[in-house]
Motif scaffolding. Structure first.
Motif, PDB file in Angstrom:
ATOM      1  N   ALA A 194     -21.672  -9.680 -29.904  1.00  0.00           N
ATOM      2  CA  ALA A 194     -22.997  -9.814 -29.305  1.00  0.00           C
ATOM      3  C   ALA A 194     -23.904 -10.492 -30.308  1.00  0.00           C
ATOM      4  O   ALA A 194     -23.761 -10.318 -31.516  1.00  0.00           O
ATOM      5  N   ASP A 195     -24.837 -11.258 -29.803  1.00  0.00           N
ATOM      6  CA  ASP A 195     -25.883 -11.884 -30.603  1.00  0.00           C
ATOM      7  C   ASP A 195     -27.198 -11.191 -30.255  1.00  0.00           C
ATOM      8  O   ASP A 195     -27.244 -10.303 -29.386  1.00  0.00           O
ATOM      9  N   ALA A 196     -28.269 -11.590 -30.922  1.00  0.00           N
ATOM     10  CA  ALA A 196     -29.596 -11.052 -30.612  1.00  0.00           C
ATOM     11  C   ALA A 196     -30.648 -11.870 -31.339  1.00  0.00           C
ATOM     12  O   ALA A 196     -30.376 -12.424 -32.401  1.00  0.00           O
ATOM     13  N   PRO A 197     -31.856 -11.954 -30.777  1.00  0.00           N
ATOM     14  CA  PRO A 197     -32.965 -12.528 -31.552  1.00  0.00           C
ATOM     15  C   PRO A 197     -33.343 -11.557 -32.662  1.00  0.00           C
ATOM     16  O   PRO A 197     -33.103 -10.347 -32.557  1.00  0.00           O
ATOM     17  N   ARG A 211     -29.907  -7.571 -26.667  1.00  0.00           N
ATOM     18  CA  ARG A 211     -28.709  -8.310 -27.055  1.00  0.00           C
ATOM     19  C   ARG A 211     -28.570  -9.545 -26.166  1.00  0.00           C
ATOM     20  O   ARG A 211     -29.115  -9.607 -25.053  1.00  0.00           O
ATOM     21  N   CYS A 212     -27.813 -10.507 -26.629  1.00  0.00           N
ATOM     22  CA  CYS A 212     -27.540 -11.697 -25.828  1.00  0.00           C
ATOM     23  C   CYS A 212     -26.183 -12.259 -26.242  1.00  0.00           C
ATOM     24  O   CYS A 212     -25.541 -11.752 -27.161  1.00  0.00           O
ATOM     25  N   PHE A 213     -25.732 -13.289 -25.547  1.00  0.00           N
ATOM     26  CA  PHE A 213     -24.432 -13.865 -25.835  1.00  0.00           C
ATOM     27  C   PHE A 213     -24.484 -14.698 -27.114  1.00  0.00           C
ATOM     28  O   PHE A 213     -25.542 -15.228 -27.480  1.00  0.00           O
ATOM     29  N   GLU A 245     -32.717  -8.751 -18.798  1.00  0.00           N
ATOM     30  CA  GLU A 245     -32.695  -9.902 -17.904  1.00  0.00           C
ATOM     31  C   GLU A 245     -31.319 -10.059 -17.261  1.00  0.00           C
ATOM     32  O   GLU A 245     -31.206 -10.390 -16.076  1.00  0.00           O
ATOM     33  N   PHE A 246     -30.267  -9.827 -18.023  1.00  0.00           N
ATOM     34  CA  PHE A 246     -28.912  -9.969 -17.483  1.00  0.00           C
ATOM     35  C   PHE A 246     -28.660  -8.965 -16.365  1.00  0.00           C
ATOM     36  O   PHE A 246     -27.917  -9.245 -15.429  1.00  0.00           O
ATOM     37  N   ARG A 247     -29.268  -7.772 -16.483  1.00  0.00           N
ATOM     38  CA  ARG A 247     -29.040  -6.743 -15.465  1.00  0.00           C
ATOM     39  C   ARG A 247     -29.575  -7.159 -14.094  1.00  0.00           C
ATOM     40  O   ARG A 247     -29.140  -6.627 -13.075  1.00  0.00           O
TER      41      ARG A 247
END
Length: 607
Positions: A194-197, A211-213, A245-247
């Protein structure tokens, strides 16, 4: 390598999530327990459903708050584990994720934690199952991978191994130094990515919501993956993302982004190769979807800043307009992708053409990253313009040179002072920001610039520009939670996203806009403040105020002069700018003034 995704990454019911993962091209899934609890069938039926879609169930998770608990909770936890083993066998999952205990009354005794995990692993082993232990970044006593490994090592059971998670490691500023020398490869059971700002907040909230891709955030995930592979890991590469946002986003789109991020990450970590990034040489033209009435109005609009009709297409209802080195294509062809976009969204930008060093290689890279491609109908001897669809539907043509101009009957030319397109800004909905960021970064190599927050009269706009190292292609991406903001209005007008701002560069803005009507009514207060802040030469300040141009200055003293048009039919606006060598921004300090002025009545000559 085998690619997997946790169902928690995706929206919808469990069947929706499995279908999205399978359609995107994943090999397996992690089943998140909550998704199974809300499934209307049995665990066995869920396993069959995954199998029928070609997906393996690689992990069942999470098993929480297990190790080092006082009695009688310890005995209850072991009974709970036996029940979950029943579920796993019905699902067809061979491994369970046990995350480090976060309970405040967990016992601070690594030996006790090791003994508990040994017992759990022994019970799993009798059933042909495995237990993976993961350090949560907010674990009460175990929050780093080295601590987790010490517990696993002390437990000493073949069915117990280590699970590594890039977020839990990198969010604490930790790294994997010593992993290859410390942990045997066979004890690396599973890997979650997982990535993240980078945010300033407690790590639990950061993890659960932001978290983000890989490729969408700012953590060094590629380096993390390289170290895991150097240590001999041979299992799946799996994504585990918690993101608000993904949800709520369409599950298929999220799954496509997820697979694209893994393909890109594998390249970045040196695990695979893709066709090389394109060499970018700028925006060749901007194409608008219009009908005849809108095209006539558009022609009048752009002529006010010096554009002239330069040619007509030989076989299509398309016009070429130019001002010096800047080209606009006005497309009213009824049987075209532009016509489809116009029917859905009204007048607006439907395509960009990027000049690249090798269109075929750029197209091959996009296809390898699972981007849809588009080939427009063309007449005999007309140029081929291969295109890529961006996540928001924008078509991006790839051209090597000016051969496409041969498709137009060119008139006497269109002299002008513009040098070309400086940047093209897109307004997007919040759920599209990460998708577009990954697309720009993975396909074209555009890297993110610092995030800006711009006050609109009716809200706040978050803006992040993406650009290549040479700044030949710049794409600011703007998002707002409020439909009332300037960005919100442009998003609403295009049913989700769209290019709402095209900026053209010139060498001398006063010469470039000589004879143009006033572009916006800029309040006198702006120039008084400009004088107070920057102490400009009186003649320079008077010239700016007379023409109602804006000015910014960076910390090194480089100047940026620019002017904006009103919005065309509430869909997009244009900017003309002059950069001093060394100025690298976008005049963000003037954005509130511009947005307020654009909400006022347009000056005479634009109505």
């Amino acid at each position: 390598m085998k690619r997997s995704i946790a169902t928690v990454c995706l929206s919808g019911t469990l069947p929706d999530k499995l279908e999205a993962a399978a359609s995107a091209g994943f090999d397996g899934v992690e089943i998140f327990e909550n998704d199974l609890l809300t499934f209307e069938g049995s665990a066995k039926e869920a396993g069959w459903l995954a199998c029928d879609m070609g997906l393996s169930v690689d992990l069942f998770q999470p098993f929480r708050d297990f190790e080092a608990m006082p009695e009688p909770q310890r005995a209850r936890n072991l009974d709970r584990a036996e029940r979950k083993f029943d579920t796993m066998q019905a699902l067809g999952a061979s491994m369970v994720l046990v995350c480090s205990n976060v309970q405040p009354h967990a016992i601070d005794d690594p030996a006790r934690a090791a003994a508990d995990l040994h017992e759990m692993a022994e019970r799993a082993h009798r059933r042909g199952l495995q237990v993976g232990y993961e350090a949560l970044a907010w674990g009460t006593h175990v929050n780093r991978w080295r601590q987790a490994w010490e517990v696993v090592q002390a437990a000493g059971h073949p069915a117990l191994g280590l699970i590594l998670d890039s977020f839990h490691t990198l969010s604490l500023g930790d790294d994997l130094r010593g992993l290859a020398e410390t942990v045997p490869a066979e004890k690396l059971f599973f890997l979650q990515l997982a990535d993240a700002p980078r945010l300033s907040m407690d790590v639990l909230s950061w993890s659960r919501h932001h978290r983000c891709f890989p490729g969408q955030g700012e953590l060094p995930v590629a380096g993390f993956l390289r170290e895991v592979m150097r240590a001999g890991y041979a299992g799946p590469l799996s994504l585990e993302i918690f993101n608000d946002e993904f949800r709520g986003a369409p599950s298929r789109r999220t799954a496509r982004d997820a697979l694209r991020s893994l393909i890109w990450l594998e390249e970045q970590a040196g695990l695979s190769t893709l066709p090389a990034l394109p060499g970018l040489h700028g925006v060749e033209f901007v194409e608008f979807a219009l009908d005849h009435a809108a095209r006539e109005a558009m022609g009048r609009f752009v002529s006010r800043i010096g554009f002239r009709k330069a040619g007509t297409h030989r076989s299509k209802d398309v016009e070429l307009w130019r001002n010096g080195g800047a080209s606009l294509v006005l497309n009213a062809e009824p049987d075209s992708a532009a016509a489809e976009r116009f029917a859905l969204h009204g007048p607006g930008v439907c395509a960009l053409a990027l000049r690249v060093d090798d269109p075929a290689r750029a197209l091959a890279r996009a296809e390898a990253l699972r981007c849809p491609v588009w080939t427009e109908r063309r007449g005999k001897d007309e140029s081929e313009l291969p295109g890529i669809r961006a996540p928001d539907g924008l078509l991006i043509h790839l051209v090597r040179d000016t051969a496409w101009e041969g498709d137009f009957a060119i008139g006497d030319g269109a002299p002008g002072a513009l040098l070309g397109v400086d940047h093209v800004a897109q307004a997007v909905t919040p759920d599209m920001m990460d998708s577009l960021a990954l697309f720009l970064r993975s396909v074209f190599g555009l890297e993110p610039e610092p995030l800006l927050e711009l006050p609109d009269p009716y809200g706040l706009i978050r803006s992040r520009a993406f650009s290549d190292a040479a700044r030949r292609v710049r794409v600011p991406v703007n998002v707002s939670e409020s439909a009332r903001t300037s960005t919100g209005r442009f998003v609403s007008a295009t049913a989700g996203a769209g290019v709402h701002h095209i900026a053209f560069r010139c060498a001398d803005i006063f010469a470039a806009l000589e004879g143009a009507p006033p572009l916006l009514d800029i309040p006198a207060n702006y120039y008084e403040d400009l004088d107070a802040r920057l102490g400009l030469d009186a003649a320079e300040l008077a010239r700016l105020a007379k023409r109602e141009f804006l000015l910014d200055r960076d910390a090194q003293g480089h100047l940026f002069r620019h002017a904006y048009t009103p919005a065309f039919q509430e869909r997009f606006f244009l900017e003309v700018l002059q950069r001093d060598p060394g100025y690298d921004g976008y005049g963000a300090a003037n954005a509130p003034v511009r947005m307020a002025a654009q909400r006022a009545r347009p000056p005479a000559g634009w109505t």
